[in-house]
Scaffold this motif. Structure first.
Motif, short mmCIF file in Angstrom:
data_model
loop_
_atom_site.label_atom_id
_atom_site.label_comp_id
_atom_site.label_asym_id
_atom_site.label_seq_id
_atom_site.Cartn_x
_atom_site.Cartn_y
_atom_site.Cartn_z
N ASN A 139 75.12 11.80 -66.64
CA ASN A 139 75.19 9.93 -66.38
C ASN A 139 76.06 9.91 -65.53
OD1 ASN A 139 73.99 10.11 -68.96
ND2 ASN A 139 75.26 10.77 -70.48
N LEU A 140 76.35 10.54 -64.29
CA LEU A 140 76.83 9.73 -63.35
C LEU A 140 76.03 10.15 -61.91
CD1 LEU A 140 80.68 9.72 -62.77
CD2 LEU A 140 79.11 10.16 -61.61
N LYS A 198 85.27 6.93 -68.06
CA LYS A 198 84.22 6.97 -69.08
C LYS A 198 83.81 8.48 -69.12
CE LYS A 198 79.69 6.96 -70.35
NZ LYS A 198 78.18 5.56 -69.92
N ALA A 229 88.59 3.68 -63.39
CA ALA A 229 87.07 3.85 -63.96
C ALA A 229 87.58 4.48 -65.61
CB ALA A 229 85.93 4.62 -63.12
N ILE A 255 78.96 5.55 -56.29
CA ILE A 255 79.23 5.95 -57.89
C ILE A 255 78.54 5.65 -58.59
CG2 ILE A 255 80.18 6.96 -59.48
CD1 ILE A 255 83.06 7.38 -57.14
N GLU A 256 77.26 6.21 -59.46
CA GLU A 256 76.65 4.88 -60.42
C GLU A 256 77.07 5.51 -61.79
OE1 GLU A 256 72.68 3.23 -60.49
OE2 GLU A 256 72.90 4.18 -59.31
N ILE A 257 77.32 4.78 -63.16
CA ILE A 257 77.79 5.37 -63.86
C ILE A 257 77.13 4.77 -65.13
CG2 ILE A 257 79.41 5.42 -65.71
CD1 ILE A 257 81.52 5.04 -63.86
N ASN A 258 76.17 5.80 -65.84
CA ASN A 258 75.73 5.00 -66.64
C ASN A 258 75.85 5.60 -68.58
OD1 ASN A 258 72.82 4.91 -65.01
ND2 ASN A 258 72.70 7.26 -64.76
N ALA A 280 82.76 0.77 -68.03
CA ALA A 280 83.30 2.29 -67.65
C ALA A 280 84.50 1.56 -66.20
CB ALA A 280 82.35 3.52 -66.88
N LEU A 308 85.18 11.34 -66.06
CA LEU A 308 85.17 10.88 -64.95
C LEU A 308 87.03 10.28 -65.77
CD1 LEU A 308 85.20 9.86 -62.16
CD2 LEU A 308 83.30 7.88 -62.97
N SER A 337 76.70 10.55 -57.87
CA SER A 337 77.59 10.02 -56.85
C SER A 337 77.24 10.55 -55.15
CB SER A 337 78.72 10.53 -56.28
OG SER A 337 79.72 10.11 -55.92
#
Length: 222
Positions: free
Chosen positions: A149-150, A34, A32, A219-222, A3, A37, A152
């Motif tokens: 799935n995100l 995904k 980024a 910010i964590e994007i899974n 991502a 986003l 922040s």
């Protein structure tokens, strides 16, 4: 495909230096992408502009250098280095560089069923580090983006306070907005200063310690 784009894992990067200025042009780089986003860094030469348009997405602008004139529904806002503004979906807006300027743009397609930006006011310029205010010590956080799935969060953390023994689930992006942070990634230490960014890969142990009173965006994007 990752991502996070155009940035190496575990490497401290000056966000402002990702995209160079050009003469009488606008340069940009995606960082980024995904699902809902999309994020990029832009560099505007003086007087360059994005003409009025609208889109089915909220867009957050964080100014990294210089000053931008941003009109939202014909109302003009002047947004300087360190400040941000949130532009609402489906409302006409335009951007013009009053001087050489760089910005981070975070676009989130608006879907009521999966969320979007939260705890932020539309069309109001403010220092991005002031999203968390009234801080009196320790570690506090405020959610700023809520998507499937995100995750922040905006953090404020006092000098010598730590966020310990965490393990990334997805790709983790940390943008320091104020102060100085020690970031340990699998016991390898990095120092993160103002407007520097680091990206940590999934399934990695990390710790954050504040060398000074600090504020940062995670910010964590899974």
């Amino acid at each position: 495909m990752n991502a996070i784009r155009n940035m190496e894992f575990n490497k401290v990067i000056n966000l402002e230096n990702l995209v160079p200025y050009g003469e009488k042009t606008i340069n940009s780089m995606m960082i980024a992408l995904k699902n809902s986003l999309n994020s990029a860094v832009f560099a505007f030469d003086k007087e360059e502009m994005l003409s009025e348009h609208s889109a089915p997405a909220d867009a957050l602008v964080y100014v990294l250098d210089g000053e931008l004139e941003i009109s939202i529904n014909k109302i003009v806002h002047k947004v300087k280095k360190g400040e941000m503004i949130l532009m609402p979906a489906n409302i006409p807006h335009a951007l013009k560089a009053l001087e050489k300027a760089k910005m981070l743009l975070i676009i989130v397609k608006k879907h009521e069923e999966i969320g979007g930006f939260v705890n932020l006011e539309y069309s109001k310029e403010l220092l991005m580090k002031d999203i968390v205010i009234g801080f009196k010590g320790g570690v506090v956080s405020k959610r700023v983006l809520n998507l499937e799935n995100l995750t922040s969060l905006m953090f404020a953390i006092s000098e010598n306070e730590e966020i310990e023994h965490n393990k990334t689930e997805g790709e983790l992006l940390i943008l320091n907005l104020h102060g100085e942070l020690d970031i340990a990634i699998n016991n390898q230490k990095e120092i993160l200063k103002e407007d520097q960014i680091i990206v940590i890969p999934p399934n990695v142990l990390y710790e954050i310690k504040a060398k000074t009173d600090s504020k940062f965006l995670l910010i964590e994007i899974n």
